[in-house]
Each structure stands twice: as structure tokens, then as C-alpha cells.
Design a protein around this motif. Structure first.
Motif, short mmCIF file in Angstrom:
data_model
loop_
_atom_site.label_atom_id
_atom_site.label_comp_id
_atom_site.label_asym_id
_atom_site.label_seq_id
_atom_site.Cartn_x
_atom_site.Cartn_y
_atom_site.Cartn_z
N ALA A 207 -5.68 -1.89 5.10
CA ALA A 207 -5.98 -0.90 4.06
C ALA A 207 -6.70 0.30 4.66
N LEU B 5 0.84 -1.20 0.00
CA LEU B 5 0.00 0.00 0.00
C LEU B 5 0.87 1.25 0.00
N SER C 215 -4.00 7.87 -1.52
CA SER C 215 -4.86 6.82 -1.02
C SER C 215 -5.29 5.97 -2.22
N GLY C 216 -6.20 5.03 -1.99
CA GLY C 216 -6.64 4.19 -3.10
C GLY C 216 -7.82 3.34 -2.69
N TRP D 221 -7.04 3.83 2.94
CA TRP D 221 -7.61 3.40 1.67
C TRP D 221 -9.07 3.04 1.89
#
Ligand SMILES: Nc1ncnc2c1ncn2[C@@H]1O[C@H](COP(=O)(O)OP(=O)(O)OP(=O)(O)O)[C@@H](O)[C@H]1O
Ligand SMILES: [Mg+2]
Length: 368
Positions: free
Chosen positions: A64, A32, A141-142, A69
């Protein structure tokens, strides 16, 4: 005892301590941080029943979210992509709000397209995800998509999912796809000529954990729950788990129940707890795993159960009165199903703890 039992012998239930998986958790955490291009962002977790796949997906999800995320968690039941699409849309509305967009007017991309949020015209989910990922990328972020029981996915959904992921990864967008399933089922899925791209995904084969790690975890969990147990008895209990995660919870749970009014565990009740755990393992894991197999698969396992340890294919072929080539097909199938494993050249043994004993005890029933 009036305190709640700290152990959780139930499918998918988060254990009090996740034993022996630090390396995998760390790799995912690093992935990450590294972001697009890290191979761990596209991962299959495989392993036999009860090895801890679902629990690992949950932990990856927590990692995450802690890293900021977004997480979409689901199981591959019908309508999977529609549900993911709905979640993406909701996240997009949330993110547009955060970035100062208004919900009544027009959101502009700067990404080459313009769309009214209020319109319910279906937009291909690729565009939705792209817009979401663009917003998330701005703050490092994702999005993590986590899918359990991936082998149950419909072929057309897998084709679409694979194509979309290939597209996002090629564009270096911050997205991760983590999936879990039984080894054979995942291999079959990937060989089904639909997903060359997914075949190259990172694969984590979850295995039993070290007995010394189990011992340390049991010691800590008993101590934290206020139960006193002798070191030799913890050692005995840890050995009985054979490092198999489901058995860690079953042994912990049943042994813990045997504590007397003073929260002490005597040797006899530890032994009784271990036996109770073994019985539960048979009905919860072995029975279900065997039910998925064909009659020939089961005959193969019964022949293996007659032997006392690692067995050569030639011995099994003889016992089954078949050619080695014929028997090797079943060996491959059962390895993929996570029932047996290759232990040394030409020799195989059971992959699930106590399966040999279970088959011996239930042999007559199984032959029928
Ligand atoms: N690393 C671990 N340490 C301790 N307990 C664990 C660990 N991993 C899983 N468990 C426990 O083992 C049990 C089975 O875990 P889980 O349901 O995740 O397995 P699974 O591989 O998803 O099984 P299935 O193939 O049946 O879905 C649960 O009770 C869980 O709490
Ligand atoms: Mg599971």
C-alpha cells in the motif's frame, strides 16, 4: 559465525523470503490499482497460529505504501478506534498542508462543511476520514487500515467500524480494511449478529506453503548468507518444515547455526538443527495453541493423536465413548480454531505440523 542469522523465528518478524504468498500479494496490489469496489479492499486473513497472518498484514502494508497509499497499522486492543481517529487527524493535517491549506485558518471542504483546524472540538471521525479520502482520491491514492488480532476487538467498536466501512464503500471512497485473526475467533466475531456487512468481506484462509517453494527459499537464503549446504540436506530441511511458515524460520534458524568455521553445514548438524527446531515449535506454538482449548477439546485431540493419520469421526466417537453428534460439535470447534482440518469426507487430521507427535510425547501431562 560472526554473521547475523538470516532466519527470523519470532512472531510477526518479517522473514528473509516470504514463501508461497505471491498470489495474495498480487491480488492486493491489483485491488489498490482497481480502487473502490474491488473486493480485496475489505479482507480478513485467517489461519492457525504461526501460518503468517501478521507477516502478510505487514507485506500488504508495504504494498500500500509503495503504491502511495497511507497506512494505519494497529492491533485490536482497547482504544483502537480512538487511536485510528488520532492517526487520521494527523494525516489530515499533513494532507491539508500538502494541498496548500494553512494551519491557522479555515479549511474549506467544498465537501459541504467548514472547520477550523485549530479547534480541538471532537468531530466525528467519519467526517475526518471523508475529508482525508476526498483529498487522497484526487491523486488516485487512499487509506489502508490494517488491524491484527481482530478477534480481540470490542463489540461496540466492531459495530462502529463495520458501519463506517459500509458507508465509505457505498460512497466509493478509496479505503481498504485488512484484518487478521484466528479462524474460529473471526467466524464467531462475524456470527455475533453485529456485522452482516463484514460477513461478506473477502476471506483469505492462509495455508501451509508448497515444500518445493520452501526448498527454493532455503537454498537461496543459505547461499546469500554464504553458507554451503548439500542439496539433499536442503531437501531434508524443507521436508521437515511441512510447509508451515513458523517451522520454515525455526528449521532455517537452527540449521544455519550448525555451520562450521568454514561456513559448511554437515549432514549431522542439519539433522541436529531440525530436531532443535521441532522442540522449539512445541514450546512456542503447540503449547500456546493447546492452552486456548477446553478439556474436552484436548481429549478429542489426544484421541486423534492415538491414530496414525486421517481418522473418521466414528472412530473418534468410539474412542471417546460418545455419540457421533456430540463429537462433531468438537470437530467443528477445532476446525474453526485451526487445530484440525477436514481432509476427506468424514475424515479429519491435524492442521499444525508435529502436533500429533507433540501430543503423543506430552500425553500424560495433557490428560492432567
Ligand atoms: N510465507 C512465509 N514464508 C516464510 N516465513 C514466514 C512466512 N509467513 C510467516 N513466516 C514466519 O513465520 C513466523 C510466524 O509468522 P506470523 O507471526 O506472521 O504468524 P501468525 O499467523 O501471525 O501467528 P499468530 O497467530 O501466533 O499471531 C514468523 O517467524 C515469520 O517470519
Ligand atoms: Mg500474528
Amino acid at each position: 559465525m560472526s554473521r547475523p542469522n538470516p532466519f527470523h523465528p519470532s512472531a510477526g518478524a518479517t522473514p528473509p523470503l516470504l514463501v508461497g504468498r505471491e498470489g495474495h500479494l498480487l491480488s492486493f496490489q491489483e485491488a489498490l490499482v482497481n480502487g473502490p469496489g474491488d473486493p480485496s479492499l475489505l479482507t480478513f486473513l485467517t489461519g492457525p497460529r504461526g501460518i503468517g497472518k501478521t507477516v502478510m498484514l505487514t507485506h500488504f502494508g508495504h504494498i500500500a505504501q509503495t503504491a502511495g497509499w497511507h497506512l494505519i497499522e494497529d492491533t485490536a486492543t482497547p482504544g483502537l478506534l480512538d487511536r485510528i481517529s488520532d492517526r487520521v487527524e494527523r494525516l489530515l493535517v499533513l494532507e491539508r498542508g500538502r494541498t496548500g491549506g494553512t494551519f491557522t485558518g479555515i479549511t474549506t471542504g467544498g465537501f459541504g462543511f467548514t472547520r477550523k483546524v485549530s479547534d480541538r472540538i471532537p468531530v466525528p471521525w467519519r467526517e475526518h476520514i471523508e475529508e482525508l479520502l476526498d483529498i487522497l482520491a484526487l491523486r488516485d491514492s487512499g487509506l489502508v487500515i490494517s488491524i491484527d488480532e481482530i478477534h480481540a476487538i470490542k463489540k461496540d467498536e466492531l459495530i462502529q467500524l463495520s458501519a463506517e466501512m459500509q458507508h465509505f464503500i457505498r460512497q466509493s471512497r478509496p479505503i481498504a480494511l485488512i484484518m487478521a485473526g484466528l479462524p474460529k475467533a473471526v467466524t464467531d466475531l462475524l456470527n455475533a449478529d453485529v456485522s452482516t456487512f463484514l460477513r461478506r468481506a473477502n476471506r483469505i484462509e492462509l495455508e501451509a506453503v508448497k515444500i518445493s517453494d520452501v526448498e527454493a527459499a532455503l537454498t537461496q537464503t543459505f547461499a546469500e548468507s554464504g553458507v554451503t549446504i548439500d542439496a539433499e540436506d536442503v531437501h531434508l530441511a524443507a521436508q521437515a518444515t511441512q510447509g508451515y511458515p513458523f517451522m520454515i524460520q525455526l528449521v532455517g534458524y537452527h540449521v544455519w547455526r550448525g555451520a562450521d568455521q568454514d561456513s559448511r553445514l554437515k549432514h549431522d548438524s542439519v539433522v541436529a538443527g531440525i530436531n532443535a527446531a521441532r522442540l522449539r515449535l512445541g514450546s512456542l506454538v503447540h503449547e500456546t495453541s493447546l492452552a486456548d482449548l477446553s478439556g474436552v477439546d484436548r481429549s478429542f485431540l489426544l484421541a486423534l493423536a492415538h491414530e496414525d493419520g486421517p481418522t473418521s469421526l466414528a472412530t473418534l466417537a468410539k474412542a471417546l465413548d460418545r455419540e457421533v453428534n456430540y463429537v462433531s460439535v468438537y470437530r467443528d470447534r477445532l476446525i474453526k480454531a485451526g487445530m484440525i482440518e477436514a481432509v476427506s469426507y468424514g475424515h479429519i487430521d491435524f492442521a499444525l505440523p508435529y502436533l500429533r507427535d507433540y501430543l503423543r510425547e506430552h500425553a500424560v501431562y495433557q490428560i492432567d
